[in-house]
Design a protein around this motif. Structure first.
Motif, mmCIF file in Angstrom:
data_model
loop_
_atom_site.group_PDB
_atom_site.id
_atom_site.type_symbol
_atom_site.label_atom_id
_atom_site.label_comp_id
_atom_site.label_asym_id
_atom_site.label_seq_id
_atom_site.Cartn_x
_atom_site.Cartn_y
_atom_site.Cartn_z
ATOM 1 N N LEU A 133 0.829 -1.198 0.000
ATOM 2 C CA LEU A 133 0.000 0.000 0.000
ATOM 3 C C LEU A 133 0.873 1.260 0.000
ATOM 4 O O LEU A 133 0.514 2.271 -0.614
ATOM 5 N N SER A 134 2.050 1.177 0.651
ATOM 6 C CA SER A 134 2.958 2.329 0.613
ATOM 7 C C SER A 134 3.428 2.580 -0.812
ATOM 8 O O SER A 134 3.557 3.737 -1.234
ATOM 9 N N ASP A 135 3.712 1.496 -1.539
ATOM 10 C CA ASP A 135 4.112 1.661 -2.947
ATOM 11 C C ASP A 135 3.022 2.404 -3.710
ATOM 12 O O ASP A 135 3.301 3.333 -4.478
ATOM 13 N N ILE A 136 1.777 1.992 -3.510
ATOM 14 C CA ILE A 136 0.651 2.620 -4.213
ATOM 15 C C ILE A 136 0.533 4.086 -3.798
ATOM 16 O O ILE A 136 0.408 4.975 -4.641
ATOM 17 N N TRP A 160 -13.351 10.619 -6.845
ATOM 18 C CA TRP A 160 -12.415 9.528 -6.605
ATOM 19 C C TRP A 160 -10.986 10.011 -6.838
ATOM 20 O O TRP A 160 -10.712 10.686 -7.829
ATOM 21 N N THR A 161 -10.093 9.634 -5.923
ATOM 22 C CA THR A 161 -8.683 9.978 -6.059
ATOM 23 C C THR A 161 -7.873 8.689 -6.065
ATOM 24 O O THR A 161 -8.099 7.812 -5.225
ATOM 25 N N GLY A 162 -6.970 8.583 -7.029
ATOM 26 C CA GLY A 162 -6.185 7.362 -7.110
ATOM 27 C C GLY A 162 -5.104 7.444 -8.163
ATOM 28 O O GLY A 162 -4.896 8.482 -8.807
ATOM 29 N N VAL A 163 -4.402 6.323 -8.328
ATOM 30 C CA VAL A 163 -3.293 6.234 -9.284
ATOM 31 C C VAL A 163 -3.871 5.881 -10.653
ATOM 32 O O VAL A 163 -4.619 4.902 -10.766
ATOM 33 N N PRO A 164 -3.546 6.661 -11.677
ATOM 34 C CA PRO A 164 -4.006 6.270 -13.013
ATOM 35 C C PRO A 164 -3.539 4.844 -13.314
ATOM 36 O O PRO A 164 -2.359 4.520 -13.119
ATOM 37 N N LEU A 165 -4.457 4.005 -13.754
ATOM 38 C CA LEU A 165 -4.080 2.609 -14.018
ATOM 39 C C LEU A 165 -2.968 2.551 -15.063
ATOM 40 O O LEU A 165 -2.067 1.707 -14.987
ATOM 41 N N THR A 206 -8.288 3.525 -7.222
ATOM 42 C CA THR A 206 -8.724 4.535 -6.262
ATOM 43 C C THR A 206 -8.314 4.177 -4.842
ATOM 44 O O THR A 206 -8.475 3.028 -4.416
ATOM 45 N N THR A 207 -7.798 5.191 -4.129
ATOM 46 C CA THR A 207 -7.493 5.000 -2.711
ATOM 47 C C THR A 207 -8.358 5.885 -1.815
ATOM 48 O O THR A 207 -8.462 5.648 -0.616
ATOM 49 N N LYS A 208 -8.960 6.940 -2.403
ATOM 50 C CA LYS A 208 -9.740 7.897 -1.595
ATOM 51 C C LYS A 208 -11.053 8.226 -2.278
ATOM 52 O O LYS A 208 -11.110 8.345 -3.510
ATOM 53 N N PHE A 218 -16.442 0.258 0.412
ATOM 54 C CA PHE A 218 -16.302 0.898 -0.896
ATOM 55 C C PHE A 218 -14.980 0.552 -1.555
ATOM 56 O O PHE A 218 -14.599 1.159 -2.535
ATOM 57 N N GLY A 219 -14.269 -0.455 -0.975
ATOM 58 C CA GLY A 219 -13.150 -1.003 -1.718
ATOM 59 C C GLY A 219 -11.769 -0.888 -1.120
ATOM 60 O O GLY A 219 -10.795 -1.154 -1.815
ATOM 61 N N PHE A 220 -11.636 -0.500 0.157
ATOM 62 C CA PHE A 220 -10.305 -0.415 0.753
ATOM 63 C C PHE A 220 -9.561 -1.727 0.559
ATOM 64 O O PHE A 220 -10.144 -2.786 0.730
ATOM 65 N N PRO A 221 -8.274 -1.699 0.222
ATOM 66 C CA PRO A 221 -7.438 -0.497 0.085
ATOM 67 C C PRO A 221 -7.497 0.156 -1.313
ATOM 68 O O PRO A 221 -7.296 1.350 -1.410
ATOM 69 N N ILE A 222 -7.736 -0.626 -2.363
ATOM 70 C CA ILE A 222 -7.870 0.008 -3.675
ATOM 71 C C ILE A 222 -9.033 -0.603 -4.432
ATOM 72 O O ILE A 222 -9.333 -1.795 -4.316
ATOM 73 N N ARG A 223 -9.695 0.239 -5.201
ATOM 74 C CA ARG A 223 -10.741 -0.219 -6.111
ATOM 75 C C ARG A 223 -10.467 0.373 -7.484
ATOM 76 O O ARG A 223 -9.713 1.331 -7.618
ATOM 77 N N LEU A 224 -11.074 -0.216 -8.500
ATOM 78 C CA LEU A 224 -10.982 0.362 -9.833
ATOM 79 C C LEU A 224 -12.070 1.411 -9.987
ATOM 80 O O LEU A 224 -13.220 1.188 -9.582
#
Lengths: 263, 215
Positions: A133-136, A160-165, A206-208, A218-224
């Motif tokens: 999760l730290s990497d993400i 939604w806030t997250g890393v672009p796939l 998504t992480t937030k 709602f998908g912790f720790p990450i969802r699409l």
């Protein structure tokens, strides 16, 4: 009902889609046939519809419907634009908390420990070392305020806030010319999307939600989050990603929902 | 009276509409717009109460039917509309519509003075036929906005919100169903109209329509 069979990949749906649809739909078609008799009595049109079409041949009817669904996948892939963005909305439009829906009751959503959670990487990926999760969290994040549309018909605006796939796939050396990205989830849900959608700017891990760390439901720790897909194409609590040229099934897709399900 | 292409597209449309409306009702039931669902027994293609699957959600069967029949509906509808406009049939049968014409048709109908000449539509009929054609176009447009609110976002904007498109789609369905009820009831009252739409060998001819001659 098809039994679960070992699949060449743990990422893939455990049930072969075509066979299960044929088997599962026998009774459906039987009931349609029953209703067709009733309906035929009140409808001149239905008689025309059935002319030259043997509705008692149930597998054939389901075969036509399944082929039409595959045809619709191709049409949707054609209509999909890799650059056209979903409309964005003001922060005031964001629904808090968002509407919840899943394939399991809410009290059965499993707990995921963020400290021990790992994102497994499989398939056509160069660097398959699992991500923490730290990497993400260390990867660049983007935010989108877009419309979430459920196949059932409801919708809401969310943030939604997250890393672009795309960023993650490039980072781990994924084969971006492969056709699909498949997902497996802590809650046993499975799914997958086409590569053009995976690379779309509004597709993220998504992480937030609305600035807050995702709730487990709602998908912790990450969802699409993919702004160009229906809700059920956006798995939650992801634990593994595979890049593949074999079309992945999915929990709902295997039950007959349209595979592409783009919006 | 009715050319073959009209008879074929009419009945293909009738079948496609039944599938679209029945499956649409089942899809509606999954997330009703208001406090009402369609009785599952009259829905098409995905009824959990009388159906096969053990899963709670049965809408995917209805969705499969809906998204298969839409091709039949749209392609058939385009053939019908193109023929109707290009051949001048729509203009001949559905126009003109005047206020006086509507008033006198309503006046006659209220006195049960129904003109049963097939092939010549009174002004109320003309209004209803043109109205249902417009609903047909609108139901497809709102359907496309629901199907592809991102890819067709320009179209979707016409309906303000996603639920707006659903409401328009629903209200078009209501209008079309009301039309179908009146249409079928009147056809059953004057059975030769059904014969004409099947065999096309009604005694009226297009020539007589043009000259206003009555049989």
């Amino acid at each position: 009902m098809a039994e679960k069979t070992p699949s060449p990949s743990m990422m893939r749906s455990q049930r072969p889609i075509d066979r299960s649809i044929l088997v599962e739909n026998r009774a459906l078609l039987r009931s349609i046939e029953r209703r067709t008799l009733l309906r035929g009595g009140i409808s001149l049109g239905a008689l025309t519809m059935l002319t030259g079409c043997d509705i008692t041949n149930k597998d054939a009817v389901q075969g036509v419907l399944s082929r039409m669904s595959l045809w619709n996948d191709r049409v949707q892939a054609f209509l999909f634009s890799p650059t056209r963005l979903a409309p964005e909305f003001p922060a005031s439009a964001v629904l808090k908390p968002p509407r919840w829906n899943a394939f399991i009751p809410r009290d059965q959503v499993p707990d995921v420990d963020g400290a021990t959670w790992r994102l497994e990487l499989a398939g056509r990926i160069t660097d398959k070392r699992p991500l923490t999760l730290s990497d993400i969290n260390a990867m660049p994040h983007v935010t989108q305020r877009t419309r979430h549309v459920c196949v059932e018909g409801w919708d809401y605006i969310g943030e939604w806030t997250g890393v672009p796939l795309r960023h993650l796939l490039e980072r781990v050396g994924a084969d971006l010319t492969a056709s699909y990205v498949a997902f497996r989830c802590a809650d046993t849900y499975t799914g997958g999307i086409d590569m053009p959608t995976a690379l779309h700017p509004q597709t993220q891990l998504t992480t937030k939600y609305a600035g807050q760390t995702l709730d487990k439901a709602f998908g912790f720790p990450i969802r699409l989050k993919a702004a160009t897909k229906l809700g059920f194409k956006q798995p939650k609590q992801i634990v593994a990603i595979e890049v593949t040229n074999t079309r992945p099934g999915g929990y709902w897709e295997d039950r007959g929902f349209n595979w592409f399900s783009g919006i | 009276m009715h050319p073959l292409i009209i008879r074929i597209t009419h009945w293909v449309n009738a079948a496609a509409m039944i599938v679209m409306i029945g499956s649409g009702w089942r899809i509606f039931n999954d997330s009703p717009l208001f406090d009402f669902i369609f009785p599952p027994v009259i829905t098409f293609g995905g009824d959990p109460d009388v159906s096969w699957h053990k899963y709670q959600n049965g809408a995917y069967g209805a969705l499969q039917w809906h998204f298969a029949a839409m091709w039949v509906l749209v392609i058939n509808g385009l053939v019908y509309l193109t023929y109707g406009i290009v051949s001048g049939r729509f203009g001949r049968l559905f126009l003109p519509i005047t206020v006086d014409g509507v008033r006198s048709a309503v006046h006659d109908a209220l006195r049960f003075k129904l003109d049963h000449n097939t092939g010549v539509y009174n002004h109320v009929q003309r209004l209803l036929y043109i109205g249902v054609l417009c609903l047909g176009v609108l139901v497809v447009m709102s359907g496309l906005a629901i199907w592809k609110p991102v890819q067709f976002q320009g179209l979707a904007k016409l309906f303000i919100t996603f639920q707006g498109a659903r409401w328009v789609h629903f209200l078009c369905m209501v209008g079309i169903v009301l039309f179908m009820i009146v249409h079928v009831a009147l056809a059953l009252l004057v059975p030769k109209t059904i014969v004409g739409m099947v065999k096309g060998d009604d005694h009226d001819t297009d020539h007589k329509h043009k000259t206003g001659e009555r049989s």
